[in-house]
Scaffold this motif. Structure first.
Motif, PDB file in Angstrom:
ATOM      1  N   ALA A   1      38.372  78.579  72.476  1.00 25.85           N
ATOM      2  CA  ALA A   1      36.945  78.921  72.529  1.00 25.85           C
ATOM      3  C   ALA A   1      36.103  77.664  72.731  1.00 25.85           C
ATOM      4  O   ALA A   1      35.159  77.646  73.531  1.00 25.85           O
ATOM      5  CB  ALA A   1      36.527  79.644  71.253  1.00 25.85           C
ATOM      6  N   GLU A   2      36.460  76.589  72.030  1.00 28.82           N
ATOM      7  CA  GLU A   2      35.724  75.338  72.187  1.00 28.82           C
ATOM      8  C   GLU A   2      35.962  74.731  73.569  1.00 28.82           C
ATOM      9  O   GLU A   2      35.049  74.155  74.173  1.00 28.82           O
ATOM     10  CB  GLU A   2      36.137  74.341  71.110  1.00 28.82           C
ATOM     11  N   ALA A   3      37.193  74.873  74.054  1.00 31.68           N
ATOM     12  CA  ALA A   3      37.501  74.354  75.391  1.00 31.68           C
ATOM     13  C   ALA A   3      36.657  75.067  76.438  1.00 31.68           C
ATOM     14  O   ALA A   3      36.101  74.438  77.356  1.00 31.68           O
ATOM     15  CB  ALA A   3      38.982  74.527  75.684  1.00 31.68           C
ATOM     16  N   ILE A   4      36.539  76.390  76.306  1.00 28.63           N
ATOM     17  CA  ILE A   4      35.739  77.157  77.254  1.00 28.63           C
ATOM     18  C   ILE A   4      34.275  76.754  77.177  1.00 28.63           C
ATOM     19  O   ILE A   4      33.589  76.621  78.197  1.00 28.63           O
ATOM     20  CB  ILE A   4      35.915  78.669  77.006  1.00 28.63           C
ATOM     21  N   ALA A   5      33.782  76.529  75.977  1.00 29.94           N
ATOM     22  CA  ALA A   5      32.376  76.121  75.810  1.00 29.94           C
ATOM     23  C   ALA A   5      32.113  74.799  76.529  1.00 29.94           C
ATOM     24  O   ALA A   5      31.089  74.637  77.213  1.00 29.94           O
ATOM     25  CB  ALA A   5      32.033  76.002  74.327  1.00 29.94           C
ATOM     26  N   ASP A   6      33.028  73.848  76.393  1.00 33.67           N
ATOM     27  CA  ASP A   6      32.856  72.559  77.078  1.00 33.67           C
ATOM     28  C   ASP A   6      32.950  72.725  78.593  1.00 33.67           C
ATOM     29  O   ASP A   6      32.168  72.146  79.349  1.00 33.67           O
ATOM     30  CB  ASP A   6      33.922  71.567  76.615  1.00 33.67           C
ATOM     31  N   ALA A   7      33.915  73.520  79.050  1.00 34.95           N
ATOM     32  CA  ALA A   7      34.067  73.728  80.489  1.00 34.95           C
ATOM     33  C   ALA A   7      32.844  74.438  81.073  1.00 34.95           C
ATOM     34  O   ALA A   7      32.419  74.135  82.194  1.00 34.95           O
ATOM     35  CB  ALA A   7      35.330  74.536  80.764  1.00 34.95           C
ATOM     36  N   ARG A   8      32.298  75.382  80.298  1.00 29.38           N
ATOM     37  CA  ARG A   8      31.104  76.099  80.768  1.00 29.38           C
ATOM     38  C   ARG A   8      29.919  75.127  80.897  1.00 29.38           C
ATOM     39  O   ARG A   8      29.167  75.150  81.863  1.00 29.38           O
ATOM     40  CB  ARG A   8      30.773  77.226  79.786  1.00 29.38           C
ATOM     41  N   ARG A   9      29.780  74.251  79.895  1.00 30.31           N
ATOM     42  CA  ARG A   9      28.685  73.277  79.928  1.00 30.31           C
ATOM     43  C   ARG A   9      28.871  72.273  81.078  1.00 30.31           C
ATOM     44  O   ARG A   9      27.912  71.880  81.738  1.00 30.31           O
ATOM     45  CB  ARG A   9      28.618  72.543  78.590  1.00 30.31           C
ATOM     46  N   ALA A  10      30.110  71.885  81.311  1.00 21.79           N
ATOM     47  CA  ALA A  10      30.391  70.960  82.423  1.00 21.79           C
ATOM     48  C   ALA A  10      29.999  71.596  83.745  1.00 21.79           C
ATOM     49  O   ALA A  10      29.415  70.938  84.621  1.00 21.79           O
ATOM     50  CB  ALA A  10      31.863  70.585  82.427  1.00 21.79           C
ATOM     51  N   TYR A  11      30.310  72.889  83.895  1.00 25.45           N
ATOM     52  CA  TYR A  11      29.973  73.586  85.141  1.00 25.45           C
ATOM     53  C   TYR A  11      28.460  73.706  85.304  1.00 25.45           C
ATOM     54  O   TYR A  11      27.927  73.622  86.420  1.00 25.45           O
ATOM     55  CB  TYR A  11      30.632  74.961  85.156  1.00 25.45           C
TER      56      TYR A  11
END
Length: 938
Positions: free
Chosen positions: A740-750
């Motif tokens: 979940a945290e990984a997805i949050a970071d990837a979403r913010r990066a995008y």
């Protein structure tokens, strides 16, 4: 730093952009006030009627005329500019005329504005020049005595023509009745309406002239009792020349005129001033200094070195051009008393000291640039811009520069790159060649020690020192004194950036040894491994960036007879110590252990020795100033190619142990010094410099310390966030199972950087976390270029497959393969999808094999085909491909994981070790592969 002697005695100019003649002569009445008078009778006036005033170039007239007569040189300049725009109005709105008041007068003949049919005589209407002493070179310790007359042109408008005519007389105290004049001959494509250079002298005077052949200057003609040279400018475009040609081929054209019959004549005229200035009283301070040196040593060469050091260190540099000082030197006693002087003053003092000690010495004139051309030039003082001293000791010439720095016994024999020198003797002397010899000691030594005790596939501890001797070392003196922490940190950052990902500097020190004149910059820290996997072995290569270059272009027929200028003199040394984790004799070294090779006045000499776990090498690169004749170019090209062709490698043994093969506790023990080095680098770095945290995080991921890497990445996200940092942390969080945290970071990066790569990364994370519809929606919105279509198809197929839409995935992949049937990445995407999702594997093998055949790096393709073979139950074929993939890329964790599964299927318990190792490297593999039904056999 070379001092350039101010040898011009008159410089007339109107505007900063205009270069004009350098003119020289002998003693006369002079004044500090501007004289206003008509032009001399001998002037041949230029006429605006000769040019297209309205449509021609904005520089309408540039007319130079010089007369040499009675020991006085008069230099006349006439200019006319059309003011075409506000920028030109700004540039030309202030007139600046310069002269040397101790040598002559500035006479203004005309300042005129032409506006249509109107002529405005500014001098006649009361405008006057203001005289200022503007020593623009004071920052460089230059006091040239020049005065500048300035006039802000009243009423000048766009569309006007500004005409200014003036002359400067020069009567140089140092030259007696001798005279000289130099005039640049500007070449096409210089744009001007009318320009010329005229030089004249009385018919019976002994005056000599010379110009470059390319200028096409005709012999002087007799006009009204005067010999006159008249050159229309610009001259024809100068021929193109190779950039590596000696300066005598590339120099601009100049007309030189003077009364010196030969170099001996010039030497005789100058010498008395310097001989007289060097005379000192036996009971004076200079004599006392000479006695002090003599009391310290009886060796003449050591005495000479001490004398040079005294002049360099105890006398500061100041060019004093007042009262005839452009050529006339200060006395030795005055220089010692004032403790400042220019190159002439320092040379006279050094000459005096050496003479007092019984060392044969003479001051010499040199040119700091273009010295190879001196023998071709007319003998005039203006050819030279510097003075040094030649001392002859035991039959060897030593060229001693009082304005240089850090001359010591170790480097006193170095020959500066001046080519030729003119000794100043009362009997007169010819030019002498400054014969080159190899520097006895290195100017620079770079010593690098790398410690691979932790393992050659891990970063190394390093110590690097840069030792600079002589003038180069003296530049570190101020840095060593100041010890400015910000400067030292900047050095550390610069080195770390150049050394590659994972480099970090934990300390920088700068020291200077005054006695040895040696400056040392030392850096310590940790840097990436120089070993790289190639052809089945870990290798440390010399690298293409260390290749030597000699590739002059002489293809044009007109260039075939032009020699090549070689740089120098210099001697640099590279020393390297490699500390290995075991016996160095187990490693293979290629290339000669001892070598001494040469090309194009460059010699490379080195040797390599092995002892215990150390390999020590040293290479000297010695460059000698000189030339390579055209007939020798090909042989030297072959020589440098042969040198570069030497394969110098350090090859690790075949049974090397990789970091992922070691027990975690052993890895922790081995890398402890590396971690301490990174920690020290963090402490050393500036408070707002987070690059070292990135390097430490990078290292921690190499040793699979995901929690440790996360600490640094958390700080980077907080203090120095970027899309790259966020995707990096997302991958680490994914390794730790924190999806979940990984997805949050990837979403913010995008969101920060919505590029395709970030979209593909986020989509796969979403899909494997069960958010398949969101992943597909994201991919359908991403604009994809032709170059990205293969990666898009592969990502879309994986997401669609996870969403149960395998038919759509196969259709897209099929279209991509049809569109790019020879693209290895596209073929591999189709092969991998079929194997991963276990669909259509019976027809996949041909595509997989074609992908391998088309690939330049086939390891991923072999892994994909192994997955297809695994799905088909052909474990032998799968194992063969996986072994091949790991031979090519030993750290391919996915291949190692699948190999463990295959080995277990075959009853080989060793597969569990492969699986455990792979999961240390990529912890998420088990979860992801399990979602596709790929898991170890119980």
């Amino acid at each position: 730093m070379n001092d350039k002697m101010n040898l011009r005695t008159s410089r007339s100019f109107l505007f900063a952009s205009a270069s004009i003649a350098l003119v020289f002569s002998s003693p006369a009445l002079a004044g500090e006030d501007v004289v206003y008078a008509d032009a001399p009778d001998w002037i041949e006036p230029a006429e605006l009627a000769w040019v297209d005033v309205e449509k021609g170039p904005s520089t309408l007239i540039y007319d130079w005329q010089h007369r040499l007569e009675g020991g006085v040189v008069t230099s006349y300049t006439d200019t006319a500019f059309r003011i075409d725009n506000p920028d030109m109005l700004m540039q030309q709105g202030t007139i600046s005329l310069a002269w040397m008041p101790d040598k002559g007068d500035l006479t203004v003949h005309r300042v005129e504005i032409l506006r249509g049919d109107e002529s405005i005589d500014l001098i006649g209407t009361g405008s006057q020049f203001e005289v200022i002493r503007r020593e623009q070179g004071l920052e460089q310790r230059l006091l040239d005595g020049e005065l500048t007359a300035t006039l802000a042109v009243p009423g000048l408008k766009v569309g006007d023509i500004l005409r200014v005519t003036h002359s400067v007389t020069t009567d140089d105290q140092a030259l007696g009745e001798e005279m000289q004049a130099s005039q640049w001959l500007y070449a096409d494509p210089w744009k001007v309406g009318f320009s010329r250079a005229r030089v004249s002298w009385p018919e019976g005077a002994d005056v000599y002239w010379r110009a470059e052949d390319v200028a096409g200057v005709e012999a002087p003609e007799l006009e009204n009792g005067y010999r006159t040279i008249d050159v229309t400018l610009p001259i024809a475009k100068l021929p193109d020349m190779p950039g590596d040609a000696p300066s005598r081929f590339t120099r601009g054209a100049m007309l030189r005129v003077g009364t010196f019959a030969d170099w001996q004549d010039l030497s005789r005229v100058f010498a008395p001033h310097y001989v007289e200035a060097a005379r000192i009283a036996d009971d004076g301070d200079v004599a006392a200094e000479a006695r002090r040196i003599m009391g310290a040593t009886s060796d003449p060469l050591t005495r000479a070195a001490m004398a040079v050091r005294t002049v360099q260190d105890d006398v500061s540099y100041l060019l004093n051009g007042l009262d005839g000082g452009n050529y006339m030197p200060q006395t030795a006693a005055e220089t010692w008393e004032k403790r400042y002087g220019d190159c002439k003053a320092k040379s006279v003092l050094l000459f005096s000291l050496l003479s007092q000690m019984g060392i044969e010495a003479v001051p010499v004139l040199v040119s700091t640039s273009g010295g190879d051309a001196i023998p071709e030039l007319l003998p005039i003082p203006g050819n030279f811009d510097h003075m040094i001293v030649r001392a002859t000791i035991d039959g060897t010439d030593y060229w001693l520069d009082g304005t240089s720095a850090a001359t010591r016994l170790s480097n006193i024999g170095n020959v500066p790159a001046f080519f030729h020198a003119l000794p100043l003797t009362e009997q007169g002397a010819d030019l002498v060649t400054m014969d080159q010899r190899e520097p006895a000691t290195p100017d620079m030594i770079m010593a690098l020690s790398t410690d691979y005790s932790a393992g050659i596939d891990l970063p190394s501890l390093f110590e690097m020192s840069m030792t600079f001797s002589g003038p180069q070392g003296a530049r570190l003196r101020a840095m060593a004194d100041e010890q400015d922490e910000d400067t030292l940190r900047q050095i550390a950052t610069g080195f770390a950036n150049s050394a590659g990902a994972g480099a970090a500097v934990s300390d920088v020190t700068v020291t200077y040894d005054e006695e040895a004149a040696v400056g040392v910059m030392k850096l310590v820290g940790v840097m990436p491994s120089a070993f790289a996997w190639s052809d089945g072995r870990l290798r440390m290569e010399s690298g293409d960036d260390q290749n030597f270059v000699f590739n002059p272009d002489r293809a044009r027929p007109e260039w075939r007879d032009i020699p090549v200028q070689t740089p120098g003199p210099s001697r640099n040394r590279v020393e390297a110590v490699v500390i290995l984790p075991g016996d160095a004799s187990a490693f293979t070294q290629t290339g000669p252990a001892i070598f001494d090779e040469s090309f194009a006045n460059t010699r490379i000499a080195g040797r390599t020795d092995t002892s215990g776990n150390r390999i020590v090498s040293s290479v000297d690169v010695i460059q000698t100033l000189g030339e390579i004749a055209p007939a020798e170019i090909s042989a030297n090209k072959r020589a440098v190619r042969q040198i570069n062709a030497m394969e110098v490698e350090l090859i690790a043994p075949e049974d090397v142990t990789w970091r992922w093969q070691r027990d975690p506790s052993e890895i922790a023990r081995r890398v402890k010094p590396l971690i301490e080095a990174y920690d020290a680098a963090v402490e050393f770095s500036a408070e707002d410099d987070y690059s070292v945290h990135a390097q430490r995080a990078n290292f921690r991921t190499q040793i699979y310390d995901w929690e440790g890497a996360l600490e640094d990445l958390d700080l980077l996200v907080e203090k120095d966030t970027s899309a790259n940092v966020l995707t990096w942390r997302a991958s680490v969080l994914g390794a730790l199972g924190r999806d979940a945290e990984a997805i949050a970071d990837a979403r913010r990066a995008y969101e920060l950087d919505p590029n395709s790569s970030n979209a593909f990364f986020l989509a796969e994370l979403l899909a494997y976390d069960g958010k398949r519809d969101e992943a597909l929606e994201l991919l359908e919105q991403v604009p994809v270029s032709e170059e990205e279509s293969g990666n898009y198809a592969s990502t879309y197929a994986t997401v669609a497959g996870l969403a149960g839409k395998t038919d759509a995935a196969l259709e897209l992949l099929g279209d991509e393969v049809a569109d790019k049937p020879l693209n290895a990445s596209v073929l591999n995407a189709d092969c991998w999808f079929r194997g991963l999702f276990n669909i259509g594997v019976d027809s996949a093998m041909a595509t997989c094999t074609k992908a391998i055949e088309r690939a330049t790096d086939s390891a991923p393709m072999l892994d994909s085909r192994a997955m297809v073979s695994y799905r088909m139950g052909d474990y032998d074929a799968a194992l063969k491909d996986l072994d091949s993939a790991l031979e090519l890329v030993p750290g391919l964790s996915a291949s190692l994981y699948l190999r463990g599964i295959v080995r277990l299927e075959q009853g080989d318990a060793g597969g569990r070790e492969d699986i455990a190792t792979a999961l240390r490297m990529e912890p998420y593999l088990a979860r992801r592969y399990a979602m596709h039904g790929v898991a170890p056999k119980d």
